[in-house]
Design an enzyme around this catalytic site. Structure first.
Site, PDB file in Angstrom:
ATOM      1  N   CYS A 150       0.839  -1.211   0.000  1.00  0.00           N
ATOM      2  CA  CYS A 150       0.000   0.000   0.000  1.00  0.00           C
ATOM      3  C   CYS A 150       0.860   1.242   0.000  1.00  0.00           C
ATOM      4  CB  CYS A 150      -0.911   0.012   1.221  1.00  0.00           C
ATOM      5  SG  CYS A 150      -1.837   1.553   1.398  1.00  0.00           S
ATOM      6  N   GLU A 199      -6.256   4.373   8.449  1.00  0.00           N
ATOM      7  CA  GLU A 199      -6.926   3.258   9.112  1.00  0.00           C
ATOM      8  C   GLU A 199      -8.036   3.847   9.995  1.00  0.00           C
ATOM      9  OE1 GLU A 199      -7.189  -0.139   9.274  1.00  0.00           O
ATOM     10  OE2 GLU A 199      -8.644   0.462  10.781  1.00  0.00           O
ATOM     11  N   CYS A 374      -5.546   4.132  -3.932  1.00  0.00           N
ATOM     12  CA  CYS A 374      -4.921   4.461  -2.657  1.00  0.00           C
ATOM     13  C   CYS A 374      -3.575   5.181  -2.776  1.00  0.00           C
ATOM     14  CB  CYS A 374      -4.721   3.149  -1.898  1.00  0.00           C
ATOM     15  SG  CYS A 374      -5.007   3.285  -0.163  1.00  0.00           S
TER      16      CYS A 374
HETATM   17  N1  SAH Z   1      -6.760   1.099   6.166  1.00  0.00           N
HETATM   18  C1  SAH Z   1      -7.972   0.459   5.781  1.00  0.00           C
HETATM   19  C2  SAH Z   1      -8.763   1.227   4.729  1.00  0.00           C
HETATM   20  C3  SAH Z   1      -8.001   1.917   3.629  1.00  0.00           C
HETATM   21  S1  SAH Z   1      -7.220   0.890   2.438  1.00  0.00           S
HETATM   22  C4  SAH Z   1      -7.668  -0.939   5.295  1.00  0.00           C
HETATM   23  O1  SAH Z   1      -6.504  -1.270   5.077  1.00  0.00           O
HETATM   24  O2  SAH Z   1      -8.626  -1.706   5.155  1.00  0.00           O
HETATM   25  C5  SAH Z   1      -8.586   0.342   1.414  1.00  0.00           C
HETATM   26  C6  SAH Z   1      -8.288  -0.948   0.650  1.00  0.00           C
HETATM   27  O3  SAH Z   1      -7.391  -0.715  -0.446  1.00  0.00           O
HETATM   28  C7  SAH Z   1      -7.653  -2.013   1.518  1.00  0.00           C
HETATM   29  O4  SAH Z   1      -8.249  -3.268   1.343  1.00  0.00           O
HETATM   30  C8  SAH Z   1      -6.245  -1.992   1.015  1.00  0.00           C
HETATM   31  O5  SAH Z   1      -5.612  -3.177   1.332  1.00  0.00           O
HETATM   32  C9  SAH Z   1      -6.415  -1.740  -0.457  1.00  0.00           C
HETATM   33  N2  SAH Z   1      -5.173  -1.314  -1.135  1.00  0.00           N
HETATM   34  C10 SAH Z   1      -4.212  -0.515  -0.654  1.00  0.00           C
HETATM   35  N3  SAH Z   1      -3.228  -0.351  -1.569  1.00  0.00           N
HETATM   36  C11 SAH Z   1      -3.573  -1.054  -2.652  1.00  0.00           C
HETATM   37  C12 SAH Z   1      -2.963  -1.269  -3.943  1.00  0.00           C
HETATM   38  N4  SAH Z   1      -1.800  -0.722  -4.258  1.00  0.00           N
HETATM   39  N5  SAH Z   1      -3.627  -2.072  -4.819  1.00  0.00           N
HETATM   40  C13 SAH Z   1      -4.821  -2.607  -4.499  1.00  0.00           C
HETATM   41  N6  SAH Z   1      -5.425  -2.437  -3.315  1.00  0.00           N
HETATM   42  C14 SAH Z   1      -4.824  -1.667  -2.393  1.00  0.00           C
HETATM   43 FE1  SF4 Z   2      -2.508  -0.841   5.341  1.00  0.00          FE
HETATM   44 FE2  SF4 Z   2      -4.908   0.336   4.905  1.00  0.00          FE
HETATM   45 FE3  SF4 Z   2      -2.906   1.690   6.071  1.00  0.00          FE
HETATM   46 FE4  SF4 Z   2      -2.734   1.094   3.512  1.00  0.00          FE
HETATM   47  S1  SF4 Z   2      -4.238   2.433   4.426  1.00  0.00           S
HETATM   48  S2  SF4 Z   2      -1.088   0.888   5.049  1.00  0.00           S
HETATM   49  S3  SF4 Z   2      -3.748  -0.909   3.440  1.00  0.00           S
HETATM   50  S4  SF4 Z   2      -3.916  -0.133   6.893  1.00  0.00           S
END
Ligand code: SAH
Ligand code: SF4
Length: 391
Positions: A150, A199, A374
């Site tokens: 991420c 988060e 994201c």
């Molecule tokens: N922090 C929370 C919500 C924000 S992220 C969480 O992690 O659930 C929202 C979603 O996007 C999460 O499922 C995360 O794993 C996904 N995500 C983050 N970076 C990504 C990427 N580069 N490609 C695809 N999905 C991604």
């Molecule tokens: Fe992990 Fe969600 Fe934070 Fe990205 S936004 S670092 S997927 S917890």
């Protein structure tokens, strides 16, 4: 920009400090009304000097202008005495996050880079579909959790967004879509997902207070059934999320073994898969009509084998979870340590889950031409800015 002592450096991947950091007061010293409950607005009016009866009446009127009419200027509040309007304008504001950049994709997806009043950038995305429109809302600037796939997790600075900044995203989207005054039918913006930056369960109080206003029938009036909160697995907060917010739950599972989840979602070293799935089983309100969504990002040769798919099915059955699975093709970013799984692999994974009777759609990437994923627009905009500065 000057040093900002409220910024929180990333303290560590596994055990970050989930404390709220107070933001700087507004530079103009005014009190932001967006994000305050009706009672809090009344109390602010009293503190500023209105008689209790006046404060009560005015807070009701002002609330209506803010959330039903989308008005941001006290001078436009026709049932507030003309002579009194400037008194409000001198002390209070009704604001929106500042728009740094707004883009529209060829598929209709819209993306905004927004800025807080103290100068921190975050993102918001709107995804229109035939029968609905989903707004992807951020809960923090950056994120402390460092999931390896991420991009948000790689950002250096983190600040919790305040209720005003969370509700303000929804209101800004309504401004852009021309959806004032509030009405229950025929809206483009029908659904909200807390899946932008950050988060949400590490900013619990602010997210709860904001969503309460979004769900308030006199507020923005979106049903809790149309709101989904996504967490990477902050187990101790999940029960409270169910009890105090009551929206749909999405869980970023992404792996079915300790070894792999420890690597890609470091929070797993603190709250393991078993604990997480137990918390899901206990989530209030989860049933067959309201399933928990398990998000699963497809990473090539990492978490995408047929064995992984079968283990996922086994776990969902073992914990008797009313579940659906969202398969997310990995959206790569420069320097990312992973690649996206092949289409064939994703299809095979999806089929195994689907044949076990669990819905497992593959999320189609939207807004690819504007990097609507994201943490990506922010980087693109920063790159542009840097290259402008260098030129
Ligand atoms: N922090 C929370 C919500 C924000 S992220 C969480 O992690 O659930 C929202 C979603 O996007 C999460 O499922 C995360 O794993 C996904 N995500 C983050 N970076 C990504 C990427 N580069 N490609 C695809 N999905 C991604
Ligand atoms: Fe992990 Fe969600 Fe934070 Fe990205 S936004 S670092 S997927 S917890």
């Amino acid at each position: 920009m000057s040093a900002d002592t409220n910024l929180m450096p990333i303290p560590g991947a596994v055990d970050p400090v989930p404390v709220a950091r107070a933001t700087k007061p507004r530079a103009d010293g005014k009190v932001e009304l967006v994000g305050l409950s009706k009672d809090a607005i009344r109390a602010e009016f009293e503190t500023a000097g209105l008689e209790p009866k006046q404060a009560k009446l005015r807070s009701k009127q002002v609330w209506h202008w803010i959330y039903n009419r989308g008005v941001i200027d006290f001078m436009g509040m026709s049932d507030v005495a003309k002579a009194q309007q400037p008194w409000f304008a001198e002390r209070f504001v009704i604001s929106r996050p500042e728009v740094v950049e707004a883009q529209v994709s060829s598929d209709g997806t819209r993306k905004w880079l927004l800025r807080t009043h103290d100068g921190h950038d975050f993102e918001m995305v709107f995804i229109p579909d035939a029968d609905r429109g989903t707004l992807c809302v951020s809960s923090q600037v950056g994120c402390t959790l460092n999931c390896r796939f991420c991009h948000t997790g790689t950002m250096q600075l983190v600040r919790n967004l305040e209720p005003a900044e969370i509700v303000g995203q929804v209101m800004l989207a309504r401004d852009a879509l021309g959806e004032w005054p509030s009405q229950p039918e025929g809206r483009m913006l029908t659904n909200i997902v807390m899946m932008g930056m950050g988060e949400p369960l590490y900013n619990f109080d602010n997210v709860r207070d904001a969503l309460k206003i979004v769900m308030d029938g006199d507020g923005l009036g979106l049903s809790r059934r149309r709101i989904t909160l996504s967490t990477s697995g902050v187990v101790p907060m999940m029960e409270r999320a169910g009890a105090e917010i009551g929206v749909n739950l999405a869980v970023s599972l992404h792996a079915v073994t300790k070894e792999i989840r420890d690597e890609i979602v470091p929070l797993n070293r603190k709250y393991g898969i078993e604990q997480l799935l137990e918390a899901c089983a206990a989530y209030p309100g989860a049933n067959n009509a309201r399933r928990i969504t398990f998000e699963y990002v497809m990473l090539k040769d990492k978490n995408d084998s047929d064995e992984h798919a079968r283990e996922l099915v086994r776990l969902i059955r073992q914990y008797r979870l009313p579940a659906k699975v969202n398969l997310i093709p990995f959206n790569p970013w420069p320097g990312a340590p992973y690649e996206c799984s092949t289409d064939d692999r994703i299809r095979s994974f999806s089929n195994i889950v689907f044949e076990a009777g669990i819905s497992a759609p593959v999320r189609t990437p939207r807004g690819r031409d504007i990097d609507a994923a994201c943490g990506q627009l922010k980087t693109a905009a920063e790159k542009k800015r840097r290259s402008r500065e260098a030129a």
